[in-house]
Design a protein around this motif. Structure first.
Motif, mmCIF file in Angstrom:
data_model
loop_
_atom_site.group_PDB
_atom_site.id
_atom_site.type_symbol
_atom_site.label_atom_id
_atom_site.label_comp_id
_atom_site.label_asym_id
_atom_site.label_seq_id
_atom_site.Cartn_x
_atom_site.Cartn_y
_atom_site.Cartn_z
ATOM 1 N N LEU A 51 -7.674 -1.671 -39.297
ATOM 2 C CA LEU A 51 -7.817 -2.830 -40.048
ATOM 3 C C LEU A 51 -6.461 -3.789 -39.810
ATOM 4 O O LEU A 51 -6.783 -4.878 -39.761
ATOM 5 N N GLU A 52 -5.350 -3.185 -39.721
ATOM 6 C CA GLU A 52 -3.971 -3.685 -39.342
ATOM 7 C C GLU A 52 -4.223 -4.302 -37.903
ATOM 8 O O GLU A 52 -3.671 -5.366 -37.843
ATOM 9 N N GLU A 53 -4.826 -3.717 -37.067
ATOM 10 C CA GLU A 53 -4.972 -4.228 -35.771
ATOM 11 C C GLU A 53 -5.782 -5.471 -35.757
ATOM 12 O O GLU A 53 -5.559 -6.377 -35.002
ATOM 13 N N LEU A 54 -7.020 -5.374 -36.477
ATOM 14 C CA LEU A 54 -7.753 -6.450 -36.556
ATOM 15 C C LEU A 54 -7.080 -7.731 -37.019
ATOM 16 O O LEU A 54 -7.300 -8.868 -36.915
ATOM 17 N N GLN A 55 -6.384 -7.475 -38.341
ATOM 18 C CA GLN A 55 -5.633 -8.558 -38.916
ATOM 19 C C GLN A 55 -4.629 -9.112 -37.869
ATOM 20 O O GLN A 55 -4.333 -10.363 -37.956
ATOM 21 N N GLN A 56 -3.908 -8.359 -37.169
ATOM 22 C CA GLN A 56 -3.052 -8.828 -36.108
ATOM 23 C C GLN A 56 -3.809 -9.767 -35.135
ATOM 24 O O GLN A 56 -3.182 -10.806 -34.839
ATOM 25 N N LEU A 57 -4.984 -9.323 -34.723
ATOM 26 C CA LEU A 57 -5.766 -9.986 -33.654
ATOM 27 C C LEU A 57 -6.098 -11.241 -34.193
ATOM 28 O O LEU A 57 -6.155 -12.411 -33.502
ATOM 29 N N ILE A 58 -6.644 -11.453 -35.407
ATOM 30 C CA ILE A 58 -6.930 -12.686 -36.252
ATOM 31 C C ILE A 58 -5.787 -13.693 -36.234
ATOM 32 O O ILE A 58 -5.962 -14.762 -35.770
ATOM 33 N N VAL B 185 2.729 -7.713 -27.758
ATOM 34 C CA VAL B 185 2.258 -9.052 -27.602
ATOM 35 C C VAL B 185 1.429 -9.135 -26.365
ATOM 36 O O VAL B 185 0.420 -9.709 -26.250
ATOM 37 N N TYR B 186 1.978 -8.892 -25.349
ATOM 38 C CA TYR B 186 1.635 -8.622 -23.919
ATOM 39 C C TYR B 186 0.151 -7.825 -23.819
ATOM 40 O O TYR B 186 -0.691 -8.336 -23.321
ATOM 41 N N ASN B 187 0.326 -6.740 -24.584
ATOM 42 C CA ASN B 187 -0.940 -5.834 -24.824
ATOM 43 C C ASN B 187 -2.008 -6.728 -25.523
ATOM 44 O O ASN B 187 -3.365 -6.856 -25.082
ATOM 45 N N LEU B 188 -1.852 -7.360 -26.342
ATOM 46 C CA LEU B 188 -2.671 -8.300 -27.177
ATOM 47 C C LEU B 188 -3.021 -9.488 -26.453
ATOM 48 O O LEU B 188 -4.566 -9.798 -26.515
ATOM 49 N N ILE B 189 -2.396 -10.112 -25.434
ATOM 50 C CA ILE B 189 -2.756 -11.171 -24.790
ATOM 51 C C ILE B 189 -3.692 -10.657 -23.881
ATOM 52 O O ILE B 189 -4.652 -11.269 -23.655
ATOM 53 N N ASN B 190 -3.391 -9.299 -23.282
ATOM 54 C CA ASN B 190 -4.463 -8.989 -22.229
ATOM 55 C C ASN B 190 -5.613 -8.724 -22.963
ATOM 56 O O ASN B 190 -6.671 -8.826 -22.273
ATOM 57 N N THR B 191 -5.830 -8.444 -24.209
ATOM 58 C CA THR B 191 -6.951 -8.087 -25.001
ATOM 59 C C THR B 191 -7.699 -9.192 -24.930
ATOM 60 O O THR B 191 -9.054 -9.346 -24.747
ATOM 61 N N ALA C 273 -10.567 -14.960 -22.877
ATOM 62 C CA ALA C 273 -9.662 -16.057 -23.204
ATOM 63 C C ALA C 273 -8.839 -16.404 -22.069
ATOM 64 O O ALA C 273 -8.525 -15.366 -21.227
ATOM 65 N N GLN C 274 -8.778 -17.627 -21.691
ATOM 66 C CA GLN C 274 -7.693 -18.100 -20.576
ATOM 67 C C GLN C 274 -6.473 -18.504 -21.441
ATOM 68 O O GLN C 274 -6.475 -19.706 -21.772
ATOM 69 N N ILE C 275 -5.485 -17.730 -21.346
ATOM 70 C CA ILE C 275 -4.094 -17.753 -22.225
ATOM 71 C C ILE C 275 -3.186 -18.126 -21.328
ATOM 72 O O ILE C 275 -3.123 -17.420 -20.236
ATOM 73 N N LYS C 276 -2.455 -19.201 -21.536
ATOM 74 C CA LYS C 276 -1.066 -19.541 -20.634
ATOM 75 C C LYS C 276 0.024 -19.872 -21.626
ATOM 76 O O LYS C 276 -0.284 -19.642 -22.845
ATOM 77 N N TYR C 277 1.219 -19.819 -21.154
ATOM 78 C CA TYR C 277 2.266 -19.989 -21.801
ATOM 79 C C TYR C 277 3.081 -21.300 -21.703
ATOM 80 O O TYR C 277 3.207 -21.510 -20.522
ATOM 81 N N SER C 278 3.278 -21.967 -22.437
ATOM 82 C CA SER C 278 3.987 -23.361 -22.036
ATOM 83 C C SER C 278 5.553 -23.176 -22.639
ATOM 84 O O SER C 278 5.901 -22.891 -23.871
ATOM 85 N N ARG C 279 6.333 -23.379 -21.812
ATOM 86 C CA ARG C 279 7.941 -23.387 -21.878
ATOM 87 C C ARG C 279 8.275 -24.651 -22.446
ATOM 88 O O ARG C 279 9.264 -24.597 -23.578
#
Length: 82
Positions: free
Chosen positions: A4-11, A39-45, A51-57
């Motif tokens: 449940l904690e992981e699902l809440q983090q994902l949301i 965080v990077y594991n979550l992004i990979n998930t 999802a197409q995720i990018k980072y904007s500096r």
């Protein structure tokens, strides 16, 4: 319960990415109470989910390059009585 904690983090992560309010990777990790590597594991998930995720500096935020909808359904049911 860890699941449940992981699902809440994902949301929460999805909402922050969608609003482009994650902050830097370190700030994002602190906001989610996880390590920077998680965080990077979550992004990979999210990427595995399509999802197409990018980072904007410039914005200091992760963002969805194309619209991405995350839909989770929670339904817990007791299967056995002890």
């Amino acid at each position: 319960m860890k699941l449940l904690e992981e699902l809440q983090q994902l949301i929460k992560a999805h909402q922050l990415i969608k609003k482009q309010e994650t902050g830097t990777p370190d700030e994002f990790a602190a906001n989610l109470n996880i390590s920077r590597s998680k965080v990077y594991n979550l992004i990979n998930t999210f990427k595995i989910l399509g999802a197409q995720i990018k980072y904007s500096r410039t914005r200091n935020s992760f963002y969805y390059e194309t619209p991405f909808k995350l839909q989770l359904k929670k339904k817990l049911k007791q299967l056995y009585k002890y």
